[in-house]
Each structure stands twice: as structure tokens, then as C-alpha cells.
Write an enzyme that holds these catalytic residues in place. Structure first.
Site, PDB file in Angstrom:
ATOM      1  N   GLU A 178     -11.701  10.111 -55.891  1.00 27.31           N
ATOM      2  CA  GLU A 178     -12.302  10.944 -56.929  1.00 27.31           C
ATOM      3  C   GLU A 178     -13.615  10.346 -57.424  1.00 27.31           C
ATOM      4  O   GLU A 178     -14.604  11.061 -57.641  1.00 27.31           O
ATOM      5  CB  GLU A 178     -11.320  11.107 -58.092  1.00 27.31           C
ATOM      6  CG  GLU A 178     -10.018  11.788 -57.714  1.00 27.31           C
ATOM      7  CD  GLU A 178      -8.937  10.840 -57.236  1.00 27.31           C
ATOM      8  OE1 GLU A 178      -7.750  11.172 -57.394  1.00 27.31           O
ATOM      9  OE2 GLU A 178      -9.267   9.753 -56.695  1.00 27.31           O
TER      10      GLU A 178
ATOM     11  N   CYS B  94      -8.563   7.575 -62.467  1.00 26.85           N
ATOM     12  CA  CYS B  94      -9.282   8.731 -61.919  1.00 26.85           C
ATOM     13  C   CYS B  94      -9.164   9.944 -62.837  1.00 26.85           C
ATOM     14  O   CYS B  94     -10.077  10.774 -62.896  1.00 26.85           O
ATOM     15  CB  CYS B  94      -8.759   9.055 -60.529  1.00 26.85           C
ATOM     16  SG  CYS B  94      -9.158   7.783 -59.314  1.00 26.85           S
TER      17      CYS B  94
ATOM     18  N   THR C 291      13.033  -4.027 -21.090  1.00 26.34           N
ATOM     19  CA  THR C 291      11.710  -4.405 -21.596  1.00 26.34           C
ATOM     20  C   THR C 291      11.058  -5.545 -20.831  1.00 26.34           C
ATOM     21  O   THR C 291       9.856  -5.760 -20.933  1.00 26.34           O
ATOM     22  CB  THR C 291      11.806  -4.819 -23.074  1.00 26.34           C
ATOM     23  OG1 THR C 291      12.669  -5.972 -23.180  1.00 26.34           O
ATOM     24  CG2 THR C 291      12.363  -3.684 -23.927  1.00 26.34           C
ATOM     25  N   ALA C 292      11.840  -6.313 -20.100  1.00 26.54           N
ATOM     26  CA  ALA C 292      11.311  -7.456 -19.353  1.00 26.54           C
ATOM     27  C   ALA C 292      12.335  -7.867 -18.305  1.00 26.54           C
ATOM     28  O   ALA C 292      13.531  -7.610 -18.459  1.00 26.54           O
ATOM     29  CB  ALA C 292      11.017  -8.638 -20.283  1.00 26.54           C
ATOM     30  N   MET C 293      11.853  -8.508 -17.249  1.00 29.85           N
ATOM     31  CA  MET C 293      12.777  -9.036 -16.251  1.00 29.85           C
ATOM     32  C   MET C 293      13.561 -10.215 -16.848  1.00 29.85           C
ATOM     33  O   MET C 293      13.227 -10.727 -17.918  1.00 29.85           O
ATOM     34  CB  MET C 293      12.011  -9.470 -15.001  1.00 29.85           C
ATOM     35  CG  MET C 293      11.192  -8.341 -14.370  1.00 29.85           C
ATOM     36  SD  MET C 293      12.160  -6.856 -13.989  1.00 29.85           S
ATOM     37  CE  MET C 293      13.208  -7.462 -12.670  1.00 29.85           C
TER      38      MET C 293
ATOM     39  N   THR D  69       8.939 -14.326 -28.650  1.00 31.40           N
ATOM     40  CA  THR D  69       7.868 -13.537 -28.029  1.00 31.40           C
ATOM     41  C   THR D  69       6.588 -14.356 -27.943  1.00 31.40           C
ATOM     42  O   THR D  69       5.858 -14.299 -26.948  1.00 31.40           O
ATOM     43  CB  THR D  69       7.635 -12.239 -28.826  1.00 31.40           C
ATOM     44  OG1 THR D  69       8.824 -11.446 -28.794  1.00 31.40           O
ATOM     45  CG2 THR D  69       6.480 -11.439 -28.241  1.00 31.40           C
TER      46      THR D  69
ATOM     47  N   LEU E  34      15.132  -9.904 -32.294  1.00 33.80           N
ATOM     48  CA  LEU E  34      14.577  -9.492 -33.585  1.00 33.80           C
ATOM     49  C   LEU E  34      14.633  -7.971 -33.740  1.00 33.80           C
ATOM     50  O   LEU E  34      14.926  -7.471 -34.830  1.00 33.80           O
ATOM     51  CB  LEU E  34      13.134  -9.992 -33.721  1.00 33.80           C
ATOM     52  CG  LEU E  34      12.488  -9.841 -35.101  1.00 33.80           C
ATOM     53  CD1 LEU E  34      13.333 -10.505 -36.175  1.00 33.80           C
ATOM     54  CD2 LEU E  34      11.072 -10.431 -35.101  1.00 33.80           C
TER      55      LEU E  34
END
Length: 356
Positions: free
Chosen positions: A57, A89, A166-168, A201, A295
Site C-alpha cells: 500500500e 497501512c 531415490t538412489a541405488m 545427504t 529424515l
């Protein structure tokens, strides 16, 4: 008060202005746009450009090309009515001689909700409300979540194969998805105030977790590593990039490189609810979880998530590959149900957005 078709068009223009703050307003404040219209002409446009800066505003009033008195203000969110880092405002609109205000949504903040409208009405300003939830809900999920649950809006992002991996088994995961999907991740990082990952990770993939897309060059989310025992390598790629890094750890863990250490007092595991509350207290509106199966499972099982952004690649990775989340369920009654919010094709992959 009745809202006309013309009002709605102006209001949608104000919402489009609010979207300009999608990647620069990620902490403390909501994203808001404001349009000033006088004698059927737009005389001022404004939006909340950055945290701590003038609200929409005030921005619109300062950019008005003529005296705004007698104007209608179209605002994507109910104007604030209390003095914080900036002036209220509602006070600015009243002093400017605005005669009518049209809003698209109420502000969920407990110090504003309904009070902003009340202050305008008390000053004799006509107020009309048109709840355009389809247009506004996606703009500010964080402030609403913080107001109602004292935590940010949490998105869990993951990339999987068709068989949900998601991953080997040895940790290989580059790259499951194609260029288009990986570019899309930059959008979600850029609009987030913080990115959360786990130390596993960091050790396995050594990610930077930064925003690399030049379209979002000013975005610099806080990077948070959940690392109970302080195993984050001081030479991790995280530290090669500018920006704040936090390591959530147990009490007594020493400092690691330049990270800010957040010690928790309770038990050997990080209390994720407490971590999210701390992030909320720091003003984080939306956070993105980019982590591994352990996680991810904790966020899912504790119900500390609001959306899951799943990129699915057209490949199969096999039984020994790692899952999206290590949930270990034995009975159908334990399963976590979700709803599909959207499905979109990104190159060869699918992006599926799920909600609890």
C-alpha cells in the site's frame, strides 16, 4: 459490500503485483500487491518488494501519478493495522484520502485478521471483500501456517523412479530426472526461506543447496543441516557458497566451519517440531526439505509437512535401491494417505504435488 466484475479484474491485477514478490519476500511478511484506481484510471501500483521494505500500500501511494484522495485501493490482502518495522497501512490509506478498499483475502496474522478492515470502516472508508482463494492461497501459505501452527509451510521435495526409489544401494542418484525437472527445483528453492537437509545427504551427495538459476539471482535461502552429532565435513560444498548455514545438533557439539550451531537440549535426536518453531520465530514462511529416506520419514510420520513435490522419472531402479522414505510399515492401517494436488509433465518426467 458488492464486488463488481470490474472490481474483480482490478483485484486480480493486484494479485499479479503481489506475485512479483514471490522470490524476494520469503521471511516475516506476506506477499501483497496494491492497485490505486481513480476515475476509472489506474494511478498507482505497488507491491511488497523485500522483507523490511515498504508494504504494498505504501509502495502504491508513493508511486501514484496524482493525488490519491478519492481513489479505490485494490489490495490482495487485508492491510495491516499496527506499527511494526513500518507504519500501519490502514493509517496510510486513511491519511491519503482513500474512499474505498477492496481486498481479496483476510490477513491471518492475529494482530490483523479483521482488525484492518475494522480500522478502515471506523474511518468511514467503504470496504468490499472478494475471497479469491484460488488466486491467493498459493501466494502466502507460510504466513497463514505460522499464524495458525507456529511453524513454516513445509514442502518435501524428492526425485524417484517409477518403483519409488531415490538412489541405488550405494548412494548413486545423479541423475534420476532430466534437465526440466532439475530446473523446476530451482523455483521451489528460490521461493523458500530455508532448505532443510540431513547430514547423511551432505556426506553422500555433497550438495550446495543453493539457487543457481539466474532468474532468481537474489534468492538466498537459509540452509539447515540436521546433524545430531556434528558430522558435517568442514570442507562440504555447502560452505563454498555465500549465505547462512545452520547446523541443528545436540548439546555440546563444537563449531563447524562458519555454520551457526543450533543446539537442542532434549535427547539424542533433533526435535523437528522445535526446529520448525525456531525457523518460524526467525520469520521463515516456507521451507523446502531436500533430504534422504530417514529424515523424509520423520517429517511424514510426525505430520510435519504440507506438500510433497515428487519428480517421477520413467525408469526402474530395483528392489535394492533406496526408498523415498524409510517408513517400515507392516500393516495397512499404518500407511500415510495423500491427495494429488496436481500432475504436470516436465520433459520426460512427471511432477506430482501431494498434500496430506
Amino acid at each position: 459490500m458488492t464486488v463488481s466484475v470490474v472490481d474483480r479484474l482490478y483485484l486480480r491485477s493486484a494479485i499479479e503485483l503481489a506475485e512479483k514478490g514471490l522470490f524476494s519476500v520469503t521471511t516475516n511478511n506476506p506477499r501483497v500487491g496494491c492497485l490505486l484506481v481513480k476515475n476509472s484510471r489506474i494511478i498507482g501500483r505497488g507491491w511488497h518488494r523485500e522483507d523490511g521494505g515498504p508494504h504494498a500500500e505504501i509502495d502504491a501511494l508513493s508511486n501514484a501519478v496524482e493525488d490519491p484522495s478519492g481513489s479505490t485501493a485494490y489490495i490482495s490482502l487485508e492491510p495491516c493495522c499496527w506499527e511494526g518495522r513500518t507504519r500501519a497501512c490502514t493509517t496510510a490509506l486513511i491519511k491519503a484520502g482513500i474512499v474505498r478498499v477492496v481486498i481479496a483475502a483476510r490477513d491471518p496474522h492475529p494482530r490483523v485478521s479483521g482488525e484492518g478492515v475494522g480500522a478502515l470502516l471506523d474511518a468511514g472508508i467503504e470496504v468490499a471483500e472478494d475471497y479469491l482463494s484460488a488466486e491467493t492461497d498459493g501466494l502466502n501459505p507460510g504466513p497463514r501456517m505460522r499464524a495458525e501452527n507456529n511453524r513454516p509451510f513445509v514442502r518435501i521435495k524428492t526425485a524417484i523412479s517409477m518403483d519409488g526409489r531415490t538412489a541405488m544401494a550405494d548412494g548413486q542418484s545423479r541423475w534420476i530426472t532430466g534437465d526440466e525437472a532439475r530446473a523446476d527445483v530451482q523455483y521451489w528453492r528460490a521461493r523458500s526461506a530455508a532448505i532443510i537437509t540431513g547430514v547423511g545427504t551432505v556426506i553422500a551427495d555433497d550438495p550446495k543447496l543453493n539457487v543457481r538459476d539466474q532468474r532468481f539471482s537474489n534468492a538466498e535461502p537459509l540452509r539447515v543441516v540436521v546433524d545430531t552429532r556434528g558430522r558435517t565435513p568442514p570442507e562440504a560444498a555447502l560452505f563454498e557458497e555465500q549465505g547462512q548455514i545452520v547446523i541443528a545438533c545436540a548439546k555440546g557439539v563444537g563449531s563447524i566451519n562458519r555454520a551457526e550451531m543450533w543446539e537442542q537440549q532434549n535427547g539424542p535426536l533433533i526435535d523437528l517440531a522445535m526446529l520448525l518453531e525456531t525457523l518460524s520465530d526467525r520469520g521463515c514462511n516456507e521451507v523446502l526439505v531436500e533430504a534422504g529416506a530417514t529424515l523424509n520419514a520423520s517429517f511424514f510420520q510426525q505430520g510435519l509437512w504440507d506438500e510433497a513435490i515428487v519428480y517421477m522419472a520413467p525408469c526402474l531402479m530395483g528392489d535394492t535401491a533406496r526408498p523415498l522414505a524409510s517408513l517400515g510399515f507392516d500393516d495397512m492401517d499404518e500407511t500415510i494417505s495423500t491427495s494429488v494436488k496436481s500432475i504436470e509433465t516436465l520433459g520426460p518426467d512427471l511432477r506430482i504435488i501431494l498434500t496430506p
